[in-house]
Design a protein around this motif. Structure first.
Motif, PDB file in Angstrom:
ATOM      1  N   HIS A 143       0.844  -1.196   0.000  1.00  0.00           N
ATOM      2  CA  HIS A 143       0.000   0.000   0.000  1.00  0.00           C
ATOM      3  C   HIS A 143       0.876   1.241   0.000  1.00  0.00           C
ATOM      4  CE1 HIS A 143      -0.049   0.764   4.477  1.00  0.00           C
ATOM      5  NE2 HIS A 143       0.583  -0.380   4.364  1.00  0.00           N
ATOM      6  N   ILE A 144       0.247   2.369  -0.154  1.00  0.00           N
ATOM      7  CA  ILE A 144       0.986   3.596  -0.402  1.00  0.00           C
ATOM      8  C   ILE A 144       1.917   3.953   0.774  1.00  0.00           C
ATOM      9  CG2 ILE A 144      -0.920   5.150   0.323  1.00  0.00           C
ATOM     10  CD1 ILE A 144       1.067   5.736  -2.860  1.00  0.00           C
ATOM     11  N   GLY A 145       1.494   3.634   1.995  1.00  0.00           N
ATOM     12  CA  GLY A 145       2.355   3.867   3.159  1.00  0.00           C
ATOM     13  C   GLY A 145       3.605   2.983   3.075  1.00  0.00           C
ATOM     14  N   GLY A 146       3.410   1.768   2.582  1.00  0.00           N
ATOM     15  CA  GLY A 146       4.536   0.843   2.391  1.00  0.00           C
ATOM     16  C   GLY A 146       5.519   1.386   1.361  1.00  0.00           C
ATOM     17  N   VAL A 147       4.976   2.028   0.330  1.00  0.00           N
ATOM     18  CA  VAL A 147       5.842   2.609  -0.699  1.00  0.00           C
ATOM     19  C   VAL A 147       6.696   3.712  -0.075  1.00  0.00           C
ATOM     20  CG1 VAL A 147       5.934   3.781  -2.935  1.00  0.00           C
ATOM     21  CG2 VAL A 147       4.173   2.067  -2.514  1.00  0.00           C
ATOM     22  N   ARG A 148       6.119   4.443   0.872  1.00  0.00           N
ATOM     23  CA  ARG A 148       6.878   5.517   1.521  1.00  0.00           C
ATOM     24  C   ARG A 148       8.033   4.927   2.348  1.00  0.00           C
ATOM     25  NH1 ARG A 148       5.860   8.641   6.298  1.00  0.00           N
ATOM     26  NH2 ARG A 148       6.835  10.694   6.165  1.00  0.00           N
ATOM     27  N   THR A 149       7.753   3.849   3.098  1.00  0.00           N
ATOM     28  CA  THR A 149       8.814   3.193   3.871  1.00  0.00           C
ATOM     29  C   THR A 149       9.899   2.661   2.937  1.00  0.00           C
ATOM     30  OG1 THR A 149       7.121   2.528   5.458  1.00  0.00           O
ATOM     31  CG2 THR A 149       9.226   1.381   5.585  1.00  0.00           C
ATOM     32  N   LEU A 150       9.461   2.031   1.879  1.00  0.00           N
ATOM     33  CA  LEU A 150      10.373   1.500   0.865  1.00  0.00           C
ATOM     34  C   LEU A 150      11.267   2.627   0.333  1.00  0.00           C
ATOM     35  CD1 LEU A 150      11.081  -0.346  -1.682  1.00  0.00           C
ATOM     36  CD2 LEU A 150       8.941   0.465  -2.637  1.00  0.00           C
ATOM     37  N   LEU A 151      10.639   3.739  -0.004  1.00  0.00           N
ATOM     38  CA  LEU A 151      11.361   4.871  -0.591  1.00  0.00           C
ATOM     39  C   LEU A 151      12.390   5.448   0.380  1.00  0.00           C
ATOM     40  CD1 LEU A 151      11.627   7.040  -2.834  1.00  0.00           C
ATOM     41  CD2 LEU A 151       9.868   8.328  -1.633  1.00  0.00           C
ATOM     42  N   PHE A 152      11.999   5.600   1.644  1.00  0.00           N
ATOM     43  CA  PHE A 152      12.932   6.191   2.616  1.00  0.00           C
ATOM     44  C   PHE A 152      14.168   5.296   2.745  1.00  0.00           C
ATOM     45  CE2 PHE A 152      10.713   9.627   5.278  1.00  0.00           C
ATOM     46  CZ  PHE A 152      10.000  10.064   4.181  1.00  0.00           C
ATOM     47  N   ASN A 153      13.957   3.994   2.748  1.00  0.00           N
ATOM     48  CA  ASN A 153      15.102   3.072   2.806  1.00  0.00           C
ATOM     49  C   ASN A 153      15.977   3.218   1.569  1.00  0.00           C
ATOM     50  OD1 ASN A 153      15.173   1.032   5.157  1.00  0.00           O
ATOM     51  ND2 ASN A 153      13.001   1.168   4.660  1.00  0.00           N
ATOM     52  N   TYR A 154      15.312   3.282   0.435  1.00  0.00           N
ATOM     53  CA  TYR A 154      16.026   3.342  -0.848  1.00  0.00           C
ATOM     54  C   TYR A 154      16.835   4.635  -0.972  1.00  0.00           C
ATOM     55  CZ  TYR A 154      16.559   3.000  -5.934  1.00  0.00           C
ATOM     56  OH  TYR A 154      17.063   2.926  -7.195  1.00  0.00           O
ATOM     57  N   LEU A 155      16.188   5.755  -0.625  1.00  0.00           N
ATOM     58  CA  LEU A 155      16.892   7.048  -0.713  1.00  0.00           C
ATOM     59  C   LEU A 155      18.071   7.082   0.259  1.00  0.00           C
ATOM     60  CD1 LEU A 155      13.944   9.636  -0.972  1.00  0.00           C
ATOM     61  CD2 LEU A 155      15.352   8.727  -2.826  1.00  0.00           C
ATOM     62  N   PHE A 156      17.862   6.501   1.427  1.00  0.00           N
ATOM     63  CA  PHE A 156      18.934   6.472   2.430  1.00  0.00           C
ATOM     64  C   PHE A 156      20.122   5.661   1.907  1.00  0.00           C
ATOM     65  CE2 PHE A 156      21.002   5.032   6.353  1.00  0.00           C
ATOM     66  CZ  PHE A 156      21.132   6.228   7.028  1.00  0.00           C
ATOM     67  N   ALA A 157      19.832   4.532   1.276  1.00  0.00           N
ATOM     68  CA  ALA A 157      20.906   3.700   0.709  1.00  0.00           C
ATOM     69  C   ALA A 157      21.625   4.455  -0.403  1.00  0.00           C
ATOM     70  CB  ALA A 157      20.330   2.387   0.180  1.00  0.00           C
ATOM     71  N   LEU A 158      20.852   5.082  -1.279  1.00  0.00           N
ATOM     72  CA  LEU A 158      21.473   5.819  -2.394  1.00  0.00           C
ATOM     73  C   LEU A 158      22.351   6.952  -1.878  1.00  0.00           C
ATOM     74  CD1 LEU A 158      18.701   6.300  -5.103  1.00  0.00           C
ATOM     75  CD2 LEU A 158      20.768   4.945  -5.308  1.00  0.00           C
ATOM     76  N   LYS A 159      21.791   7.701  -0.946  1.00  0.00           N
ATOM     77  CA  LYS A 159      22.510   8.862  -0.423  1.00  0.00           C
ATOM     78  C   LYS A 159      23.828   8.437   0.223  1.00  0.00           C
ATOM     79  CE  LYS A 159      22.578  12.908   2.144  1.00  0.00           C
ATOM     80  NZ  LYS A 159      21.916  14.186   2.210  1.00  0.00           N
ATOM     81  N   ASN A 160      23.788   7.309   0.937  1.00  0.00           N
ATOM     82  CA  ASN A 160      24.984   6.883   1.682  1.00  0.00           C
ATOM     83  C   ASN A 160      25.811   5.841   0.944  1.00  0.00           C
ATOM     84  OD1 ASN A 160      24.666   8.364   4.303  1.00  0.00           O
ATOM     85  ND2 ASN A 160      22.659   7.396   4.127  1.00  0.00           N
ATOM     86  N   LYS A 161      25.527   5.664  -0.338  1.00  0.00           N
ATOM     87  CA  LYS A 161      26.231   4.661  -1.137  1.00  0.00           C
ATOM     88  C   LYS A 161      26.226   3.303  -0.419  1.00  0.00           C
ATOM     89  CE  LYS A 161      29.179   7.684  -3.865  1.00  0.00           C
ATOM     90  NZ  LYS A 161      28.110   8.665  -3.907  1.00  0.00           N
ATOM     91  N   GLY A 162      25.069   2.981   0.104  1.00  0.00           N
ATOM     92  CA  GLY A 162      24.934   1.718   0.823  1.00  0.00           C
ATOM     93  C   GLY A 162      24.217   0.684  -0.018  1.00  0.00           C
ATOM     94  N   ARG A 163      23.762  -0.375   0.633  1.00  0.00           N
ATOM     95  CA  ARG A 163      23.068  -1.437  -0.099  1.00  0.00           C
ATOM     96  C   ARG A 163      21.624  -1.515   0.372  1.00  0.00           C
ATOM     97  NH1 ARG A 163      26.054  -4.513  -3.519  1.00  0.00           N
ATOM     98  NH2 ARG A 163      25.078  -6.511  -3.093  1.00  0.00           N
ATOM     99  N   PHE A 164      20.767  -1.768  -0.611  1.00  0.00           N
ATOM    100  CA  PHE A 164      19.335  -1.837  -0.332  1.00  0.00           C
ATOM    101  C   PHE A 164      18.874  -3.284  -0.514  1.00  0.00           C
ATOM    102  CE2 PHE A 164      14.987  -1.733  -2.107  1.00  0.00           C
ATOM    103  CZ  PHE A 164      14.334  -1.309  -0.956  1.00  0.00           C
TER     104      PHE A 164
END
Ligand code: GLU
Length: 509
Positions: A23-44
């Motif tokens: 659901h859309i709230g899940g997409v937001r959680t997914l996105l925050f994880n993804y952006l955090f990984a991208l920003k920190n050159k980490g792994r998702f």
């Protein structure tokens, strides 16, 4: 887009349970994880939390994965909890060796009795530890009874024995949170039907897969002390936690999986671009840049919160700016963000996006023509590439969603019967017969034009108005009605030029 392989050590995970659609709230959680990984050159990492054998369904897993693909998020590693039971068994053995777990033979009825007792004495229910104090003989007796019924004793964590006076953690969003371990109660790690529970499997995976930051919905805050207790018991590192707000509707009610507007399909069907959805979810409850007026009032979504790419969004993303107050979902704002993304997306790219990601919406819109062809393939067939791009470029500046674009696109095809009749004129401003005679004059004047362009069409209109004793506006409306079957829409002159003289003459006949 994969997260950078030159890993910084940052590892985050999105861990949906396949017990329903994303659901859309899940997409937001997914996105925050993804952006955090991208920003920190980490792994998702994508982890499917399917320990609940009854409620987990392969079809939900497929649909969640399909939705991740649809929004364009790719993962670096993939795990399924149902394939990791050996890992959980191993950690359970370690806890057993440490004497930190015990068998529990309480059945549903016993638990219910204790719960009722707690309610009566107005206290929260906490497992009383009855089975912690069973004698070896009692245990033996219970074990054989359970065996007869095909059940296993459940396994509980002995919290007091871990010896913590307080469980504290610094949440990135909420600040310091503390729990009293005495108020938690020895919780179950493995159930009587031999299944590992969420709290156990989840934190074992987080630890075993070296997750550094757990970013999830704030509904999981009560689980966090349990998970920290387990990590302490196993002498493992404690990751950082960020519990983000759940999404609430404008009415202040939490958006639940049951709401139509919580379902990601709703956004597909309404024609919101995946990147626009992500952009909108990223700025909801997470201010990238302070945007306040002189009186320090937050004035909401601003132009500068519209990003041009996900990587640009990731560089601007700062999880520490995430607000702990409720994130309110507002479809109007999403539409605003979508409109901006449409304008910024080149027409050629938009055609690809519609073909790849909106095929169902395209098919729904194409269906009334009776042909099984999609509108995108019709467009390619009907017009040369340059004109197709011109049409999409024109429409994307005028409309706010893909759905609206596809609805309007139909006027460019001849097999969508353009119905210009009295029914279309539902206001009393016009008389259909009047418009019909005006149309005949207009047709003659357009036919006479040597060149067919905006100027010549406008001149033909002026001439018609003068000759027919009508206003220029009347003539515009007449042209619009007979070319599109409607009385409103974007520039009719532009539409006429794109349609070309031949089509215009045919429609005016
Ligand atoms: N499977 C859990 C859920 O869908 C994951 C929670 C977590 O991120 O720890 O809510």
């Amino acid at each position: 887009m994969h997260t950078d392989k030159n890993s910084s050590g940052v590892r985050v995970r999105f861990a949906p349970s396949p017990t329903g659609n994303l659901h859309i709230g899940g997409v937001r959680t997914l996105l925050f994880n993804y952006l955090f990984a991208l920003k920190n050159k980490g792994r998702f990492i994508l982890r499917i939390d399917d320990t609940d054998r009854v409620r987990s369904k392969k079809e939900y897993e497929d649909s969640i994965i399909g939705d991740l693909e649809w929004v364009g998020i790719k993962w670096d590693e993939f795990y399924r909890q149902s394939e990791r039971t050996a890992v959980y068994e191993n950690y359970l053995d370690i806890l057993k060796e440490k004497g930190l777990i015990y068998e529990c033979f309480c059945d549903e009825e016993d638990i219910l009795k204790s719960k009722k007792l707690a309610i009566r004495s107005k206290k929260p229910y906490i497992y009383g530890g009855r089975c912690l104090h069973l004698s070896p003989e009692e245990k033996e007796e219970f074990r054989s009874k359970f065996k007869e019924k095909g059940l296993y004793p459940s396994i509980r964590l002995n919290i007091i024995k871990i010896g913590l006076n307080s469980i504290e953690f610094n949440d990135i969003v909420h600040g310091r949170i503390a729990f009293n371990p005495k108020l938690i109660g020895d919780f179950i790690l493995k159930t009587e039907d031999n299944r590992f529970t969420y709290n156990f499997a989840s934190i074992i995976d987080d630890s075993d897969l070296n997750i550094t930051h757990i970013i999830r919905g704030e509904d999981h805050i009560p689980n966090t002390p349990k998970q920290i207790l387990l990590l302490k018991a196993l002498e493992k590192n404690i990751p950082d936690f960020a519990h983000i707000s759940l999404l609430y509707g404008k009415d202040g009610k939490m958006m639940s999986k049951r709401d139509l507007v919580s379902n990601i399909d709703y956004y597909k069907n309404e024609g919101y671009l995946p990147d626009a959805i992500l952009n909108y979810l990223a700025i909801t409850g997470n201010t990238f840049i302070e945007h306040k007026d002189k009186t320090d009032r937050n004035i909401g979504t601003a132009e500068h919160e519209i990003f041009s790419s996900i990587s640009e969004m990731a560089s601007a993303f700062d999880i520490t700016r995430t607000k702990s107050s409720s994130a309110i979902f507002n479809e109007e704002k999403l539409k605003f963000v979508n409109e901006k993304w449409l304008i910024n997306t080149p027409a050629s790219e938009l055609i690809n996006i519609i073909t790849e990601k909106f095929s169902r919406l395209d098919a729904v819109q194409a269906a009334p023509s009776g042909s099984s062809k999609s509108l995108m393939s019709k467009l390619k067939e009907t017009y040369p590439t340059g004109t197709s791009l011109e049409i999409i470029d024109f429409l994307k500046q005028e409309f706010k969603t893909i759905k609206e674009i596809l609805e309007e696109l139909k006027i460019f095809f001849d097999d969508f019967k353009i119905k210009a009749n009295a029914d279309n004129i539902n206001n009393n401003k016009y008389n259909f017969e009047d418009l019909k005679s005006l149309k005949t004059i207009l047709r003659e004047n357009i036919e006479k034009t040597a060149e067919f362009n905006e100027i010549s069409i406008k001149n033909a209109i002026k001439e018609t108005a003068a000759g027919g004793n009508k206003t220029v506006k009347d003539c515009y409306e007449t042209l619009r009605l007979f070319l599109t079957g409607k009385l409103d829409g974007p520039s009719i002159i532009k539409i006429a030029v794109i349609l070309g003289k031949q089509r215009v003459m045919a429609r005016l006949s």
